[in-house]
Motif scaffolding. Structure first.
Motif, PDB file in Angstrom:
ATOM      1  N   ARG A 264     -10.290  -7.465  -6.848  1.00  0.00           N
ATOM      2  CA  ARG A 264      -8.955  -7.618  -6.263  1.00  0.00           C
ATOM      3  C   ARG A 264      -8.593  -9.106  -6.101  1.00  0.00           C
ATOM      4  NH1 ARG A 264      -6.325  -5.421  -1.447  1.00  0.00           N
ATOM      5  NH2 ARG A 264      -8.306  -4.833  -0.515  1.00  0.00           N
TER       6      ARG A 264
ATOM      7  N   ARG B 125       0.837  -1.204   0.000  1.00  0.00           N
ATOM      8  CA  ARG B 125       0.000   0.000   0.000  1.00  0.00           C
ATOM      9  C   ARG B 125       0.874   1.258   0.000  1.00  0.00           C
ATOM     10  NH1 ARG B 125      -5.383  -0.636   1.220  1.00  0.00           N
ATOM     11  NH2 ARG B 125      -5.986  -2.819   1.440  1.00  0.00           N
TER      12      ARG B 125
ATOM     13  N   ASP C  47      -5.202 -10.328  -7.667  1.00  0.00           N
ATOM     14  CA  ASP C  47      -4.180 -10.808  -6.720  1.00  0.00           C
ATOM     15  C   ASP C  47      -3.849 -12.283  -6.885  1.00  0.00           C
ATOM     16  OD1 ASP C  47      -3.682  -8.424  -5.482  1.00  0.00           O
ATOM     17  OD2 ASP C  47      -5.105  -8.744  -3.856  1.00  0.00           O
TER      18      ASP C  47
HETATM   19  O1  C5P Z   1      -3.643  -7.252   2.901  1.00  0.00           O
HETATM   20  P1  C5P Z   1      -4.005  -5.998   2.174  1.00  0.00           P
HETATM   21  O2  C5P Z   1      -5.394  -6.008   1.602  1.00  0.00           O
HETATM   22  O3  C5P Z   1      -3.717  -4.759   2.958  1.00  0.00           O
HETATM   23  O4  C5P Z   1      -2.995  -5.962   0.941  1.00  0.00           O
HETATM   24  C1  C5P Z   1      -3.076  -4.969  -0.047  1.00  0.00           C
HETATM   25  C2  C5P Z   1      -2.591  -5.529  -1.378  1.00  0.00           C
HETATM   26  O5  C5P Z   1      -1.200  -5.803  -1.296  1.00  0.00           O
HETATM   27  C3  C5P Z   1      -3.251  -6.824  -1.824  1.00  0.00           C
HETATM   28  O6  C5P Z   1      -4.440  -6.593  -2.551  1.00  0.00           O
HETATM   29  C4  C5P Z   1      -2.172  -7.451  -2.705  1.00  0.00           C
HETATM   30  O7  C5P Z   1      -2.233  -6.913  -4.007  1.00  0.00           O
HETATM   31  C5  C5P Z   1      -0.895  -6.959  -2.079  1.00  0.00           C
HETATM   32  N1  C5P Z   1      -0.227  -7.935  -1.224  1.00  0.00           N
HETATM   33  C6  C5P Z   1       0.565  -8.888  -1.817  1.00  0.00           C
HETATM   34  N2  C5P Z   1       1.289  -9.750  -1.043  1.00  0.00           N
HETATM   35  C7  C5P Z   1       1.232  -9.676   0.290  1.00  0.00           C
HETATM   36  C8  C5P Z   1       0.402  -8.734   0.929  1.00  0.00           C
HETATM   37  C9  C5P Z   1      -0.329  -7.874   0.135  1.00  0.00           C
HETATM   38  O8  C5P Z   1       0.614  -8.970  -3.035  1.00  0.00           O
HETATM   39  N3  C5P Z   1       1.975 -10.496   1.013  1.00  0.00           N
END
Ligand code: C5P
Length: 205
Positions: free
Chosen positions: A168, A38, A172
Motif C-alpha cells: 500500500r 474506504r 499510495d
Molecule cells: O488512512 P487509511 O489507511 O484509512 O486510508 C485508506 C486509503 O485511502 C489509503 O491507503 C489511501 O489509498 C487512501 N487515502 C488517500 N488520501 C487520503 C486518505 C486516504 O488517498 N487523504
C-alpha cells in the motif's frame, strides 16, 4: 478556535489515533479522511464493480461522515457502514480507488463541506485539501513498526499485514503528498502518548 490541524502519513503510522487524541485534548472534532476512500471501495465491493466503473455511479450514493467525540460514523444512503470499512478486502482495493482523480474530487468535496475547527488525518490533507491549515504534521515510522501496530486491528498474521503495508505504501505514493510546510515526526520510537505530546507541543497555547 477556528483552526484546521492536518495530520498526514502512510498507512498505520498512527495518524488516526493521534488525530483523535489531539482533537479530544483540544475539545474539537477529528476527521479521518481515509474512511471516505474506504467507503467508495466498499461501494465497489457491494456492487461488484471496478474503481473505474464506480466513478460513473458516485452521484447515486449519499455519502456522509459524522464526527462524534470518540469516532467517525460513515453513512451510505443513511445506512451506517463504519464497521465494514476496515476489512482486508477494503485494504486491498482502496488504493486503486483513491488514485482516480474523479474519486479524489468527490471525497475532497465531502471533506471541504465540514465546518472547522477540526483535526483531520490523511495523505494529502496539508498539501492539497486544506493548504490553509494553521498546523500541519506528517507522521512517519518504519513498515515493520507500523505492521506490529496494525496486527491487533486485523484478523491476519504479522507477515501478511507487513506485506500489505509495503504494497500500500507503493500504491499510495502518487496520492501521498506531504505538505512542504509540515512538521515531520518520526514515531518509530515513540508510543501514542509520546506522539500526542510532540504534536501538542507545537500548538500555540
Ligand atoms: O488512512 P487509511 O489507511 O484509512 O486510508 C485508506 C486509503 O485511502 C489509503 O491507503 C489511501 O489509498 C487512501 N487515502 C488517500 N488520501 C487520503 C486518505 C486516504 O488517498 N487523504
Amino acid at each position: 478556535m477556528h483552526d484546521i490541524i492536518t495530520i498526514d502519513g502512510p498507512s498505520a503510522s498512527g495518524k488516526t489515533s493521534v488525530a483523535k487524541l489531539v482533537a479530544q485534548r483540544l475539545g474539537i472534532p477529528y476527521i479521518s479522511s481515509g474512511l471516505l476512500y474506504r467507503a467508495v471501495a466498499l461501494m465497489c465491493l457491494l456492487e461488484n464493480v471496478s474503481a473505474e466503473e464506480i466513478e460513473g455511479r458516485l452521484e447515486k450514493y449519499r455519502l456522509e461522515l459524522r464526527p462524534t467525540p470518540t469516532q467517525n460514523l460513515v453513512f451510505l444512503d443513511g445506512h451506517e457502514v463504519s464497521k465494514a470499512l476496515h476489512s482486508l478486502e477494503v485494504d486491498q482495493i482502496v488504493s486503486a480507488v483513491a488514485v482516480r482523480p474523479a474519486i479524489r474530487e468527490y471525497v475532497n468535496n465531502v471533506l471541504r463541506k465540514i465546518p472547522p475547527p477540526f483535526v483531520v488525518d490523511g495523505r494529502d490533507m496539508g498539501s492539497t485539501v486544506f493548504p490553509q491549515a494553521r498546523y500541519k504534521f506528517y507522521l512517519t515510522a518504519s513498515p515493520e513498526v507500523r505492521a506490529k501496530r496494525r496486527v491487533p486491528e486485523r484478523d491476519a498474521a504479522y507477515e501478511t499485514v507487513l506485506a500489505e503495508i509495503i504494497r500500500r505504501d507503493q500504491a499510495d505514493q502518487k496520492q501521498s503528498a506531504p505538505a512542504r510546510d509540515a512538521i515531520i515526526l518520526d514515531t518509530s520510537h515513540l508510543d501514542l502518548d509520546g506522539v500526542v505530546r510532540a504534536v501538542l507541543k507545537h500548538l500555540a497555547p
